[in-house]
Design a protein around this motif. Structure first.
Motif, mmCIF file in Angstrom:
data_model
loop_
_atom_site.group_PDB
_atom_site.id
_atom_site.type_symbol
_atom_site.label_atom_id
_atom_site.label_comp_id
_atom_site.label_asym_id
_atom_site.label_seq_id
_atom_site.Cartn_x
_atom_site.Cartn_y
_atom_site.Cartn_z
ATOM 1 N N LEU A 52 50.153 -7.084 -26.837
ATOM 2 C CA LEU A 52 50.482 -8.498 -27.414
ATOM 3 C C LEU A 52 49.539 -9.451 -26.410
ATOM 4 N N ARG A 53 49.489 -9.027 -25.191
ATOM 5 C CA ARG A 53 48.928 -10.215 -24.156
ATOM 6 C C ARG A 53 47.526 -10.226 -24.481
ATOM 7 N N ARG A 54 46.885 -8.976 -24.968
ATOM 8 C CA ARG A 54 45.559 -9.056 -25.460
ATOM 9 C C ARG A 54 44.990 -9.554 -26.600
ATOM 10 N N ASP B 274 62.016 -1.396 -35.011
ATOM 11 C CA ASP B 274 61.826 -2.754 -35.814
ATOM 12 C C ASP B 274 60.705 -3.087 -35.074
ATOM 13 N N ILE B 275 60.112 -2.976 -33.952
ATOM 14 C CA ILE B 275 59.105 -3.482 -33.362
ATOM 15 C C ILE B 275 57.969 -3.015 -34.022
ATOM 16 N N ILE B 276 58.212 -1.566 -34.014
ATOM 17 C CA ILE B 276 56.978 -0.799 -34.759
ATOM 18 C C ILE B 276 56.752 -1.376 -36.168
ATOM 19 N N TYR B 277 57.881 -1.587 -36.867
ATOM 20 C CA TYR B 277 57.625 -1.874 -38.295
ATOM 21 C C TYR B 277 56.991 -3.387 -38.402
ATOM 22 N N HIS B 278 57.597 -4.067 -37.449
ATOM 23 C CA HIS B 278 56.895 -5.604 -37.297
ATOM 24 C C HIS B 278 55.715 -5.649 -37.038
ATOM 25 N N ASP C 222 56.000 -12.402 -34.693
ATOM 26 C CA ASP C 222 56.905 -13.053 -34.488
ATOM 27 C C ASP C 222 57.386 -12.867 -33.077
ATOM 28 N N MET C 223 56.767 -13.535 -31.919
ATOM 29 C CA MET C 223 56.990 -13.220 -30.543
ATOM 30 C C MET C 223 58.493 -13.242 -30.235
ATOM 31 N N VAL D 32 63.544 -10.645 -28.684
ATOM 32 C CA VAL D 32 64.863 -9.990 -28.851
ATOM 33 C C VAL D 32 65.031 -8.613 -28.888
ATOM 34 N N LYS D 33 64.173 -7.905 -29.653
ATOM 35 C CA LYS D 33 64.550 -6.594 -29.753
ATOM 36 C C LYS D 33 64.069 -5.846 -28.340
ATOM 37 N N ILE D 34 63.180 -6.286 -27.570
ATOM 38 C CA ILE D 34 62.988 -5.870 -26.065
ATOM 39 C C ILE D 34 64.127 -6.008 -25.332
ATOM 40 N N SER D 35 64.723 -7.243 -25.351
ATOM 41 C CA SER D 35 65.860 -7.817 -24.597
ATOM 42 C C SER D 35 67.055 -6.617 -24.805
#
Length: 142
Positions: free
Chosen positions: A139-141, A57-61, A4-5, A10-13
């Motif tokens: 994610l870009r690759r 959260d990003i790691i888990y996702h 879910d990008m 949101v997490k990065i922000s």
């Protein structure tokens, strides 16, 4: 399953917002002022803690949605990212240490000294930026 990008964004922000706030504080206050103010230290701890939680959260996702592996804890999630070359060995060690800091703050396993909080805030924010860069590159690759 797909990542879910919007959720990742949101997490990065949030991480970037915490970094920015910490850097602003460091411009306004010197080390002695920060170390003498328990409320500033609590705020720094909270900002660092929640930024690490956003990383987790990003790691888990990504582990669950991209690699179909539900990590039992944050370090296992890091291992999944390492296994799939999202991060490298050095980054694994750094991020694992960041998770350890978060655990000590949240669970009170041991006292986190004001000096250590200041050191992280003043010298180690780049580790959050490195994490974001590695995640976005992956994610870009994909």
């Amino acid at each position: 399953m797909t990542v879910d990008m919007d959720r990742i964004a949101v997490k990065i922000s949030y991480i970037k917002e915490q970094i920015s706030s910490i850097r602003e504080l460091l411009k306004e206050k010197n080390k002695d002022e920060i170390l003498a103010d328990t409320w500033l230290l609590k705020g720094l701890k909270y900002s660092l803690q929640t930024a690490v939680e956003a990383m987790i959260d990003i790691i888990y996702h990504i582990s669950a949605k991209h690699f179909n592996k539900a990590a039992e804890d944050a370090r296992e999630g890091l291992s999944i990212l390492l296994e799939h070359s999202v991060i490298d060995e050095n980054s694994y060690t750094i991020y694992s240490s960041m998770i350890g800091f978060r655990n000590r703050v949240v669970h009170g396993y041991q006292q986190v000294t004001p000096e250590r909080v200041y050191e992280i805030a003043s010298k180690e924010l780049v580790d959050f930026e490195r994490f974001i860069e590695q995640i976005l590159k992956f994610l870009r690759r994909e």
